[in-house]
Design a protein around this motif. Structure first.
Motif, PDB file in Angstrom:
ATOM      1  N   ALA A   1     -16.342  -9.246  36.862  1.00 55.60           N
ATOM      2  CA  ALA A   1     -15.573  -8.227  36.139  1.00 55.60           C
ATOM      3  C   ALA A   1     -14.302  -7.871  37.233  1.00 55.60           C
ATOM      4  N   GLU A   2     -14.439  -7.538  38.411  1.00 51.94           N
ATOM      5  CA  GLU A   2     -13.553  -7.379  39.259  1.00 51.94           C
ATOM      6  C   GLU A   2     -12.495  -8.273  39.109  1.00 51.94           C
ATOM      7  N   ARG A   3     -12.942  -9.554  39.292  1.00 52.10           N
ATOM      8  CA  ARG A   3     -12.078 -10.780  39.212  1.00 52.10           C
ATOM      9  C   ARG A   3     -11.176 -10.857  37.654  1.00 52.10           C
ATOM     10  N   VAL A   4     -11.786 -10.338  36.776  1.00 54.18           N
ATOM     11  CA  VAL A   4     -11.253 -10.311  35.412  1.00 54.18           C
ATOM     12  C   VAL A   4     -10.219  -9.441  35.349  1.00 54.18           C
ATOM     13  N   LEU A   5     -10.572  -8.198  35.733  1.00 54.90           N
ATOM     14  CA  LEU A   5      -9.430  -7.242  35.814  1.00 54.90           C
ATOM     15  C   LEU A   5      -8.458  -7.568  36.630  1.00 54.90           C
ATOM     16  N   HIS A   6      -8.521  -8.423  37.696  1.00 53.75           N
ATOM     17  CA  HIS A   6      -7.433  -8.957  38.732  1.00 53.75           C
ATOM     18  C   HIS A   6      -6.673  -9.676  37.838  1.00 53.75           C
ATOM     19  N   ASN A   7      -7.252 -10.694  37.077  1.00 48.89           N
ATOM     20  CA  ASN A   7      -6.319 -11.591  36.454  1.00 48.89           C
ATOM     21  C   ASN A   7      -5.818 -11.163  35.361  1.00 48.89           C
ATOM     22  N   THR A   8      -6.301 -10.016  34.714  1.00 46.27           N
ATOM     23  CA  THR A   8      -5.547  -9.479  33.559  1.00 46.27           C
ATOM     24  C   THR A   8      -4.320  -8.782  34.107  1.00 46.27           C
TER      25      THR A   8
ATOM     26  N   GLN B   1     -11.256 -12.288  27.107  1.00 41.78           N
ATOM     27  CA  GLN B   1     -12.275 -12.481  28.124  1.00 41.78           C
ATOM     28  C   GLN B   1     -13.340 -11.293  27.887  1.00 41.78           C
ATOM     29  N   GLY B   2     -13.061 -10.153  27.416  1.00 41.57           N
ATOM     30  CA  GLY B   2     -13.807  -8.886  27.295  1.00 41.57           C
ATOM     31  C   GLY B   2     -15.121  -9.011  26.589  1.00 41.57           C
ATOM     32  N   LEU B   3     -15.266  -9.585  25.201  1.00 44.87           N
ATOM     33  CA  LEU B   3     -16.445  -9.825  24.704  1.00 44.87           C
ATOM     34  C   LEU B   3     -17.311 -10.734  25.548  1.00 44.87           C
ATOM     35  N   ASN B   4     -16.781 -11.900  26.062  1.00 42.91           N
ATOM     36  CA  ASN B   4     -17.234 -12.897  26.645  1.00 42.91           C
ATOM     37  C   ASN B   4     -18.180 -12.417  27.900  1.00 42.91           C
ATOM     38  N   LEU B   5     -17.150 -11.523  28.729  1.00 44.12           N
ATOM     39  CA  LEU B   5     -17.733 -10.807  30.003  1.00 44.12           C
ATOM     40  C   LEU B   5     -18.866 -10.015  29.627  1.00 44.12           C
ATOM     41  N   GLY B   6     -18.967  -9.139  28.656  1.00 42.62           N
ATOM     42  CA  GLY B   6     -19.721  -8.214  28.230  1.00 42.62           C
ATOM     43  C   GLY B   6     -21.470  -9.090  27.812  1.00 42.62           C
ATOM     44  N   VAL B   7     -20.795 -10.101  27.003  1.00 47.54           N
ATOM     45  CA  VAL B   7     -22.281 -10.660  26.537  1.00 47.54           C
ATOM     46  C   VAL B   7     -22.851 -11.481  27.711  1.00 47.54           C
ATOM     47  N   GLN B   8     -22.071 -12.001  28.773  1.00 46.94           N
ATOM     48  CA  GLN B   8     -22.698 -12.540  29.912  1.00 46.94           C
ATOM     49  C   GLN B   8     -23.467 -11.226  30.803  1.00 46.94           C
TER      50      GLN B   8
ATOM     51  N   HIS C   1     -15.714 -18.301  24.487  1.00 45.49           N
ATOM     52  CA  HIS C   1     -15.406 -19.173  25.553  1.00 45.49           C
ATOM     53  C   HIS C   1     -16.556 -20.127  25.916  1.00 45.49           C
ATOM     54  N   PRO C   2     -16.326 -21.232  26.699  1.00 43.21           N
ATOM     55  CA  PRO C   2     -17.262 -22.239  27.151  1.00 43.21           C
ATOM     56  C   PRO C   2     -18.512 -21.509  27.510  1.00 43.21           C
ATOM     57  N   ARG C   3     -18.629 -20.884  28.567  1.00 49.25           N
ATOM     58  CA  ARG C   3     -19.667 -20.429  29.128  1.00 49.25           C
ATOM     59  C   ARG C   3     -20.509 -19.352  28.302  1.00 49.25           C
ATOM     60  N   THR C   4     -19.880 -18.608  27.404  1.00 47.55           N
ATOM     61  CA  THR C   4     -20.560 -17.763  26.539  1.00 47.55           C
ATOM     62  C   THR C   4     -21.105 -18.549  25.398  1.00 47.55           C
ATOM     63  N   MET C   5     -20.555 -19.704  24.992  1.00 42.82           N
ATOM     64  CA  MET C   5     -21.333 -20.694  24.204  1.00 42.82           C
ATOM     65  C   MET C   5     -22.491 -21.246  24.593  1.00 42.82           C
ATOM     66  N   GLU C   6     -22.433 -21.725  26.046  1.00 45.00           N
ATOM     67  CA  GLU C   6     -23.509 -22.246  26.846  1.00 45.00           C
ATOM     68  C   GLU C   6     -24.633 -21.033  26.558  1.00 45.00           C
ATOM     69  N   VAL C   7     -24.503 -19.941  27.191  1.00 44.87           N
ATOM     70  CA  VAL C   7     -25.506 -18.978  27.080  1.00 44.87           C
ATOM     71  C   VAL C   7     -26.280 -18.784  25.467  1.00 44.87           C
ATOM     72  N   LEU C   8     -25.355 -18.963  24.563  1.00 39.36           N
ATOM     73  CA  LEU C   8     -25.960 -18.621  23.231  1.00 39.36           C
ATOM     74  C   LEU C   8     -26.723 -19.986  23.034  1.00 39.36           C
ATOM     75  N   ASP C   9     -26.216 -21.103  23.615  1.00 43.73           N
ATOM     76  CA  ASP C   9     -27.288 -22.342  23.149  1.00 43.73           C
ATOM     77  C   ASP C   9     -28.347 -22.408  23.998  1.00 43.73           C
TER      78      ASP C   9
ATOM     79  N   MET D   1     -11.881 -20.085  35.774  1.00 43.81           N
ATOM     80  CA  MET D   1     -12.024 -18.538  35.818  1.00 43.81           C
ATOM     81  C   MET D   1     -11.915 -17.969  34.452  1.00 43.81           C
ATOM     82  N   ILE D   2     -11.077 -18.360  33.506  1.00 46.62           N
ATOM     83  CA  ILE D   2     -11.096 -17.783  31.933  1.00 46.62           C
ATOM     84  C   ILE D   2     -12.441 -18.044  31.199  1.00 46.62           C
ATOM     85  N   SER D   3     -12.651 -19.421  31.418  1.00 45.17           N
ATOM     86  CA  SER D   3     -13.995 -19.914  30.652  1.00 45.17           C
ATOM     87  C   SER D   3     -15.206 -19.457  31.383  1.00 45.17           C
TER      88      SER D   3
END
Ligand SMILES: Cc1cc2nc3c(=O)[nH]c(=O)nc-3n(C[C@H](O)[C@H](O)[C@H](O)COP(=O)(O)OP(=O)(O)OC[C@H]3O[C@@H](n4cnc5c(N)ncnc54)[C@H](O)[C@@H]3O)c2cc1C
Length: 495
Positions: free
Chosen positions: A326-333, A286-293, A46-54, A369-371
């Motif tokens: 992550a708490e918010r990601v669990l909630h939205n899933t 969202q999981g891999l994105n969350l973990g990389v961040q 997702h976008p924020r993961t691409m930004e941190v890789l950038d 939220m998702i990105s």
């Protein structure tokens, strides 16, 4: 030199290992597998993961290995990222195996080699360090390190050995995934249907094979029972009435909506990141994105502490910042799983949510939220940018035109002067071994920040290595508050 042991060479362990090495920390990266399996759970970033890789100069390789698609979603309901203020307003379709290959190459360039067939079986810590017992084909070995990070997945041994609880909600449904060949595939490359007994997707992922996924909401399978292509075939026939001529499976897996989170991300010298710290249904991808961040947040902090630059308390900010995300990601899933249930009542709710998403504000809210573009850490009160990601501004420096994210490639904090008051540069004396100072001009007076909107480009700002803003000045910098921020985040001044 300080040493950090990292358990698990999945995407999160690899990202973290790279971050630590970039900061000059010795890394021992172990994984119990004999080598890469080539299997891919995740299919996109997702976008924020691409930004941190950038921010680490890695995006050219990721773009070459992936394909931009407008495929953000909330429980399968389309979200449009295209208007988001980022250089990456889309999902990058890229297999997890490719993400791991690229992160492993980066770690190797920085000097990290994965020790395969090396399984963590015991952990002992005291005030002086951690001793990690590993099982290898040659027997048992003890590895000494200053810290250990468990990036060893949802069933994390490190988490269990450290005695960290993993509370949450149990599975309420069963999902299957298979990468298979199909004799009679559907005509559409992305074929997703909701039916009376559940929903299914048939995705034309790569030439020669399809990814088939089923979700059944009326039973919970034994998570330890073996699973094979016949389970997937039966589930698909139950839901879709056909198996599309499924054969030649490469990989079949079962998962669920169990959602659990480590009650703390740090216990002394042992920390957790990625799936070891949180598991949830992969709704919204969202999981891999969350973990990389997580790894991006933890890497520089652990390097500062292990390297003796910052106090141990800096590590507590890792839990304080990443646990709520992550708490918010669990909630939205959990919400997305309920929205997935079959039946007339859920269909009515889905229609309503779909209509709401047509409003830009709702699309922006859910998409933010998702990105993960909407993250705001509680770093300080005051300016609306504090704790948010700094946008990738175009800048002019004495060396020429640069993008702001290129200033972060070295993984060091940056004090950026964009105004006429460079006196805050002098405040940096005593931190210049840890913080880069850059004077530049920004051609734009305003910048667009997700969840904030148009806002004036600050005269000066202090950006952490993970790209989040911890101090800002709109006009004449207050050097006392700058020194406070420097001390809080990057340790005491050196005389
Ligand atoms: C069907 C599905 C689809 C998904 N799609 C997406 C998506 O599109 N986008 C997204 O962001 N996420 C997605 N995810 C989630 C994503 O796959 C995970 O969040 C991600 O793999 C977590 O990475 P990790 O490095 O934390 O853990 P893992 O990838 O699980 O890696 C853990 C590593 O630790 C090793 N290990 C385990 N125990 C030990 C031990 N005792 N000693 C040493 N090594 C050990 C393992 O061998 C493994 O290599 C999906 C998940 C599923 C199930």
């Amino acid at each position: 030199m300080a040493t950090v042991a990292v358990a698990g060479a999945g995407p999160v362990g690899l990202m973290l290992a790279g971050e630590l090495r970039l900061a000059g920390i010795e890394v021992v990266l172990v994984d119990r597998l004999a080598g890469r399996t080539g299997e891919s759970r995740a299919g996109g970033i997702h976008p924020r993961t691409m930004e941190v890789l950038d921010q680490r100069g890695l995006m050219a390789e990721f773009l070459a290995a992936g394909r931009p698609i407008q495929a953000g979603h909330f429980s399968g309901l389309f979200l449009d990222f295209s208007g988001f203020a980022t250089r990456y307003p889309y999902t990058l379709a890229i297999m997890q195996a490719a993400v791991e290959r690229l992160l492993e190459e980066r770690a190797a360039e920085l000097g990290v080699r994965v020790r395969w067939s090396t399984e963590v079986t015991d952990v002992h810590q005291d005030a002086g360090g951690v001793v990690v017992t590993v099982r290898t084909p040659d027997g048992t070995e003890r590895l000494a390190a200053d810290y250990l990070v468990g990036c060893d997945g949802g069933r994390s041994s490190v988490r269990k050995l450290a005695g960290i609880g993993f509370p949450g909600t149990p599975a309420t449904m069963t999902a299957l995934l298979g990468d298979v060949e199909l004799a009679e595939p559907p005509a559409e490359p992305v074929f997703q249907k909701r039916r009376e007994h559940g929903d299914f997707s048939v995705l034309d992922f790569e030439p020669g094979w399809y990814r088939v996924m089923t979700n059944e909401y009326d039973h919970v399978a034994d998570r330890d029972a073996p699973v094979d292509v016949e389970d997937l075939r039966r589930a698909l026939i139950r839901i879709a009435g056909t198996d599309y001529g499924m054969h030649s499976p490469r990989w079949v897996s079962r998962y669920s909506d169990a959602a659990r989170q480590a009650e703390r991300y740090r216990h002394g010298r042992v920390l957790l990141a990625g799936d070891a710290a949180h598991i949830h249904f992969p709704a919204g991808g969202q999981g891999l994105n969350l973990g990389v961040q997580d790894a991006m947040n933890l890497g520089w902090k652990l390097a500062m502490v292990a390297g003796g630059h910052a106090p141990e308390s800096l590590l507590d900010s890792y839990h304080a910042e990443r646990y709520p995300v992550a708490e918010r990601v669990l909630h939205n899933t959990r919400a997305q799983t309920v929205l997935g249930h079959p039946g007339a009542h859920t269909e009515a709710l889905r229609d309503l949510v779909r209509e709401l998403i047509d409003f830009d504000e709702v699309n922006g809210y859910l998409g933010g939220m998702i990105s993960a573009l909407d993250i705001r850490y509680r770093v300080a009160d005051g300016h609306p940018l504090l704790g948010r990601r700094m946008p990738d501004l175009d800048l002019k420096t004495s060396a020429g035109e640069v993008r702001l994210y290129s200033l972060l490639h070295g993984g060091r904090p940056v004090l950026l002067h964009l105004g006429d008051h460079p006196e805050s540069a002098a405040a940096l004396t005593g931190w210049d071994d840890r913080v880069d100072v850059v004077a530049a001009r920004c051609p734009d007076e305003q910048m667009n920040v997700p969840m904030v909107g148009e806002i004036a480009v600050p005269a000066a700002c202090l950006i952490r290595p993970d790209g989040y803003l911890v101090w800002t000045a709109e006009d004449e910098p207050d050097t006392a508050s700058l020194r406070d921020a420097l001390t809080t985040w990057f340790g005491a001044r050196r005389c």
